[in-house]
Design an enzyme around this catalytic site. Structure first.
Site, short mmCIF file in Angstrom:
data_model
loop_
_atom_site.label_atom_id
_atom_site.label_comp_id
_atom_site.label_asym_id
_atom_site.label_seq_id
_atom_site.Cartn_x
_atom_site.Cartn_y
_atom_site.Cartn_z
N LYS A 193 1.03 -1.27 -0.13
CA LYS A 193 -0.08 0.14 0.00
C LYS A 193 0.92 1.39 0.03
O LYS A 193 1.83 1.30 0.85
CB LYS A 193 -0.90 0.13 1.18
CG LYS A 193 -1.79 -1.12 1.23
CD LYS A 193 -3.23 -0.92 0.57
CE LYS A 193 -3.98 -2.06 0.57
NZ LYS A 193 -5.44 -1.66 -0.30
N ASP A 221 -0.51 0.10 -4.46
CA ASP A 221 -1.85 0.11 -4.53
C ASP A 221 -2.05 1.66 -3.64
O ASP A 221 -1.50 1.74 -2.64
CB ASP A 221 -2.64 -0.84 -3.81
CG ASP A 221 -3.82 -0.59 -3.41
OD1 ASP A 221 -4.54 0.45 -4.09
OD2 ASP A 221 -4.65 -1.71 -3.07
N GLU A 276 -11.84 -2.26 -8.30
CA GLU A 276 -12.46 -2.57 -6.95
C GLU A 276 -13.75 -1.55 -6.84
O GLU A 276 -14.96 -1.71 -6.11
CB GLU A 276 -11.90 -2.73 -5.73
CG GLU A 276 -11.27 -1.53 -5.31
CD GLU A 276 -10.41 -1.55 -3.97
OE1 GLU A 276 -9.27 -2.31 -4.32
OE2 GLU A 276 -10.74 -1.32 -3.07
N ASP A 299 -14.76 -7.42 -9.41
CA ASP A 299 -15.25 -7.46 -7.99
C ASP A 299 -16.62 -8.23 -8.01
O ASP A 299 -17.38 -7.76 -8.70
CB ASP A 299 -15.32 -5.85 -7.04
CG ASP A 299 -15.68 -5.99 -5.72
OD1 ASP A 299 -14.90 -5.89 -4.74
OD2 ASP A 299 -16.95 -6.36 -5.51
N HIS A 326 -10.39 -8.41 -7.83
CA HIS A 326 -10.07 -7.62 -6.36
C HIS A 326 -10.67 -8.62 -5.23
O HIS A 326 -11.75 -9.43 -5.35
CB HIS A 326 -10.85 -6.21 -6.04
CG HIS A 326 -10.73 -5.77 -4.76
ND1 HIS A 326 -12.20 -5.55 -4.14
CD2 HIS A 326 -10.27 -5.40 -4.06
CE1 HIS A 326 -11.88 -5.11 -2.90
NE2 HIS A 326 -10.92 -5.00 -2.93
N GLY A 328 -10.45 -9.89 -0.66
CA GLY A 328 -10.20 -9.40 0.62
C GLY A 328 -11.58 -8.97 1.41
O GLY A 328 -12.66 -9.55 1.25
#
Lengths: 410, 410
Positions: A193, A221, A276, A299, A326, A328
């Site tokens: 990140k 990202d 995403e 997504d 994407h 998580g």
């Protein structure tokens, strides 16, 4: 941008008069989940009382019924809260269908006839990029080698990358330890990140690149932190660490901005990834038309469920751009693994520069959690779309009556 | 596309500990208004307890607080239900501010210093098209002649066009009567709804063009009916009636599609207009960058209130594209007249090819309804943003307890 997420979901259960149920969800960052629930309730009138056969027998029509209700489409169309709710409801319908057929969702899709696949897709507003005939043609061509690829996936699984190692501000020791552990578990692709502090980004990118060596992949990202010119100058300063992509460099709505960034970063060998928060197939169409991304991040909960993701995977194939989903949050890994398995077996037939995000987080709340082996998603075997939650988790975390909330509020 | 609207609104009232209240709203087509209300409630925690001075003293910061809450922005960002709710809340804040200053909103804006105007705008994601310095420069240049234009507006009003004459399927006699009445009242610009049936479109366009003669303006509006190539071929068949613009030819998200349509129709002298469902300044930025529209149709309730509309009007000026606001529905005319008065007096200083939509509908529900004279919007004189509703209307139409709903439900 998302500094204090409180991972949540709007969870949908479809009851039927047989023994089968359908479970679906859409992921949120916490506050506002009740708004999505309110939208799900508003859509439920379009579902309740219908037979599964009525729905899947004309799935394109049903998709349009939900996404283009003549009054509710003013609230979108096909974007924001109303589209997140559409995703939750349709995810539950797809889960129900797969369960009724006794198959995991990816296998239901893989076994479907190309004609049946395209009959699930609403081509409205994308025919200038992909017609129904072109989509059918792609699927028919990919029939060759399909059984082989299915076996391959069952044996090896689909390649994954990890986002768990290098969040903003992690100290050196923590980064090193997480990286060592991940390397030992077979991970070869790492996301970092960036975007809050350039010096901290340089420190963490350098450390990660040193730890993983020159052959493994590093992605970065920014979660929409920058304007266009700032994105270009900031990422240029991280080029020495050879990131494969910069993800979400700016506003998710800014197709032309992403195109400018793509063009500026191409000579540095850095691609642009986004998706995403790309809200529908019309937006993905333009990202592809404008060469504004080099990696398509679908997504499972932002787009209108499987139906709209099929359209995007087929467009990505036509434009020769790899799909790297994407995942998580809550349940996103569980859901999207089905889609990317279908993409490989029935659309792309290609694994180069392709991988699915993985975050090792909250899987314990699902009855059929993802199975990762040697940094690969192993194809789920239980019937459905893998997003049924454990009953005790639902009871505990249900808002506002669950024990977790009562404790928090008290 | 919107075949059975039931015009509604999410209505916001801000109470203060002085005597002043703020009234704001966002318009909807009926079903789903409760979802917007749910979103307004979620945002209210960011407003309640703040002083007006705290808010307007850093209006850019407050705009961003509402539009970029780190958890709720997942539901957008800046689009769909959450952005409609942001508009309703901010419209009420602007109304409160104008009332506190004892001025109609347009006059509050006109009397503001250019620096104060730009301090209300969030430039995030648009600096590649318009920087704060450029915006300031535009406003400073337009100071010249400002007082004169204000006097002109107070005398003549701002030119309007009517959408009330030619909806889909109206029979010849009704069209003729409506047109005769409108011509007698001084209307010179007419919009015709198209897109359902080509032969019916030809019949109505021919009749309207015959009635209004060659000098008056005719515009056509398809409400997103078509894909890109269909839009081009359909509109080409209506070229003989010399429409000034085709409005919403395709998906409101399709910037590149609108650019292709613009390019194809330019040789026929037909422009493209869109905006009533263009969800934020990042989208408008790209429509302008891509030459995808020739008329910018701002909306007082779709964008993030005055703050975001200021950004769009300034970008439109830089790109030399006229602003012709969307109105109609409930309260949209009352609200947007303030913005277009500011646009003329303080930004564009130009009336050519400019006009504001007018629909003669539901004005009786407002305490300060619009005043149309000789087909011009006459500047409102009462303090505020003109969207306070008559108390008896609110009581009667409030969902679900109002008398109108009780009767309907029974």
């Amino acid at each position: 941008m998302h500094t204090d997420p409180d991972y949540s979901a709007a969870y949908v259960v479809i009851n039927t008069d047989s023994n089968v149920k359908g479970f679906g969800l859409t992921f949120t960052l916490g506050k506002g989940t009740d708004i999505v629930v309110c939208a799900v309730k508003a859509l439920s009138g379009l579902v309740i009382g219908k037979s599964l056969q009525d729905i899947v027998g004309d799935f394109r029509g049903f998709y349009r019924l939900l996404s283009s209700d003549s009054q509710m489409r003013w609230l979108g169309p096909e974007k924001g809260v109303i589209h997140l709710a559409t995703a939750a409801v349709l995810n539950a319908v797809w889960d129900l269908w797969a369960r009724a057929e006794g198959k995991p969702l990816w296998k239901l899709l893989v076994d479907m006839d190309p004609k049946q696949i395209v009959s699930c897709i609403d081509f409205r507003y994308i025919t200038d990029a992909l017609t129904e005939e072109e989509a059918l043609d792609i699927l028919i061509k990919a029939q060759e080698g399909k059984r082989h690829r299915e076996e391959q996936m069952l044996k090896q699984g689909y390649p994954a990358y990890t986002t768990s190692c290098a969040w903003l501000g992690y100290p050196d020791e923590q980064l090193k330890q997480l990286c060592r552990d991940a390397l030992q578990s077979g991970w070869t692709k790492y996301k970092v990140k960036v975007g809050a502090d350039l010096q901290d980004d340089i420190r963490r990118c350098r450390l990660i690149r040193d730890m993983i060596g020159p052959r493994n992949s590093l992605m970065i990202d920014a979660n929409q932190r920058w304007d266009v010119s700032e994105a270009i100058s900031w990422v240029s300063k991280l080029a020495e660490f050879r990131p494969l992509w910069i993800e979400e460099p700016t506003s998710p709505d800014d197709i032309l901005g992403h195109a400018a960034i793509s063009k500026a970063l191409a000579p540095l060998g850095i691609g642009v990834a986004t998706g995403e928060q790309c809200h529908n197939r019309v937006m993905f169409k333009q990202f592809l038309q404008a060469s504004a991304l080099q990696f398509v991040q679908i997504d499972s909960c932002r787009l209108g469920s499987v139906n709209e993701n099929l359209a995007v995977m087929l467009m990505a194939h036509k434009f020769k751009v790899p799909v790297c989903p994407h995942a998580g949050g809550v349940g996103l890994c569980e859901l999207v693994q089905h889609l990317i398995l279908f993409d490989y077996i029935c659309v792309s037939a290609d694994l180069s520069n392709r991988m699915c995000e993985y975050v090792d987080h909250l899987h314990e709340h699902f009855t059929c959690p993802v199975l990762i082996e040697n940094a690969h998603y192993m194809p789920p075997k239980s019937p459905g779309y893998s997003c049924e939650m454990v009953e005790s988790s639902v009871l505990k975390h249900q808002y506002p009556d669950g024990e977790a909330w009562k404790t928090k509020i008290a």
